[in-house]
Design an enzyme around this catalytic site. Structure first.
Site, PDB file in Angstrom:
ATOM      1  N   LYS A   1       0.895  -1.296   0.173  1.00 24.13           N
ATOM      2  CA  LYS A   1       0.026  -0.177  -0.031  1.00 24.13           C
ATOM      3  C   LYS A   1       0.679   1.348  -0.089  1.00 24.13           C
ATOM      4  CE  LYS A   1      -3.932   2.131   2.589  1.00 24.13           C
ATOM      5  NZ  LYS A   1      -4.426   2.055   3.786  1.00 24.13           N
TER       6      LYS A   1
ATOM      7  N   LYS B   1      -2.254  -1.553  -3.801  1.00 17.51           N
ATOM      8  CA  LYS B   1      -3.049  -0.228  -3.740  1.00 17.51           C
ATOM      9  C   LYS B   1      -2.223   0.993  -3.614  1.00 17.51           C
ATOM     10  CE  LYS B   1      -6.501   1.932  -0.843  1.00 17.51           C
ATOM     11  NZ  LYS B   1      -7.162   2.017   0.551  1.00 17.51           N
TER      12      LYS B   1
HETATM   13 ZN   LIG Z   1      -6.008   3.252   8.038  1.00 17.30          ZN
END
Ligand SMILES: [Zn+2]
Length: 349
Positions: free
Chosen positions: A219, A272
């Site tokens: 992420k 992501k």
């Molecule tokens: Zn968070």
């Protein structure tokens, strides 16, 4: 006259039936995951201005939405909760009667065939908007500011830090509270070191050894999350998340992050955002041969929506092309705000 080539690629491009016959990548509704935002109240369907077509939904409305999605062939939803009250330790995240457990129970009871995944994090429930427990440097100006939950104070990274290991305990508790409510998969998104292991251990110890973990393995600290933060009202009140989310410039580190999550028991690896990180999706798929989920984030959605609203792009062919690119890069699951539209389109074809 030139000798004609023996292989002419254009021969197989003549007409849709031929093109379709040799198409290498396809979208399928049963690999689409719809992110949904759930909040308290009844019959609430509050539009999110930065994400046209997306809503904050009360539990009854989220059930209706799930029924519709399931009817269109979407297999799964990913739930994000909105907090009524926020505090330093994000206690709303792991409250047994919290908004996400309430929604999970209602969906599982009324739309039993739909897979319910839950985002597991603290940031929507903390007064400071960070994904973990904040510790303030001695004598820091922020110590007082943070306690008051005050808004957008300028700060230096040296004035606070996120306590990794203290956070793990709360993340694990949050995951267990979702599993107790009946979540089919849990998805820890806090980016603390060791989070997947902590969640696995806590789930197993609580009798949820069959609940898989969708790991936000990679992420990035991305500017493309901005519309989402409006959606769940979770923007950090000071500084940013770069001390725990990944630097966008790194790919080797992405592989190390994914390897760690696998070691700790991840069942699916997520990347992501998706669009700006197709190389990461590709590398993860090549390196680990694990199911990979691409999370096409709010900013990707908002950019296309905004341009199409101005008539600068045609929305549908653009998202079809973008979703195909994620598939082509190696993604299996697509977590996308276009999940419903895509499932409808696939039905029509
Ligand atoms: Zn968070």
């Amino acid at each position: 006259m030139m000798t004609p080539q023996r292989y002419r690629p254009r021969r197989m491009r003549l007409g849709e039936p031929l093109r379709s016959l040799v198409r290498e990548t396809r979208l399928s509704a049963n690999q689409l995951v719809m992110p949904l935002f759930v909040r308290s109240g009844k019959r609430v369907r509050a539009p999110i201005p930065s994400m046209p077509g997306q809503f904050q939904l009360s539990v009854d409305e989220v059930v209706n939405e799930c029924r519709e999605l399931h009817g269109h062939g979407v297999s799964a939803v990913l739930l994000f909760g909105l907090a009524d009250r926020k505090d330093e330790r994000g206690s709303g995240a792991y409250a047994k009667d919290g908004i996400v457990p309430q929604a999970v129970r209602a969906i599982k009871a009324q739309v039993p065939g739909l897979l319910v995944m839950t985002d597991v994090c603290l940031c929507a429930y903390t007064s400071h908007g960070h994904c973990g427990i904040v510790k303030y440097a001695q004598g820091s100006r922020l110590k007082a500011l943070g306690k008051r939950g005050s808004k957008k104070q300028p700060s230096a990274e040296s004035e606070f830090w996120i306590d990794n290991d203290a956070t793990l305990e709360l993340i694990a508790k949050t995951a267990v509270s979702h599993a107790e409510a009946g979540a089919d998969l849990v998805a820890p998104s806090d980016m603390m070191d060791g989070n997947v292991g902590a969640v696995r251990q806590a789930l197993d110890a609580s009798g949820f050894d069959r609940v898989p973990i969708l790991a936000y393995a990679v992420k990035f600290a991305s500017s493309l999350y901005a519309p989402f933060r409006q959606a769940v009202e979770s923007a950090p009140q000071f500084s940013d998340r770069r001390s725990y989310q990944m630097d966008s410039a790194n790919t080797d580190e992405a592989l190390r992050e994914a390897a760690l999550d696998i070691e700790q028991g991840a069942d699916i690896l997520m990347v992501k955002p998706a669009l700006a990180y197709l190389d990461i999706i590709h590398r993860l798929k090549q390196a680990f041969h694990y199911p990979v989920a691409a999370f096409s984030v709010s900013g990707e959605y908002a950019m296309v929506k905004a341009a199409s609203a101005r008539g600068w792009l045609s929305e549908r062919p653009v998202w079809v092309e973008l979703l195909l690119a994620m598939k082509r890069a190696g993604a299996d699951l697509l977590i996308t705000y276009w999940a419903k539209d895509a499932a409808k389109l696939l039905r029509e074809q």
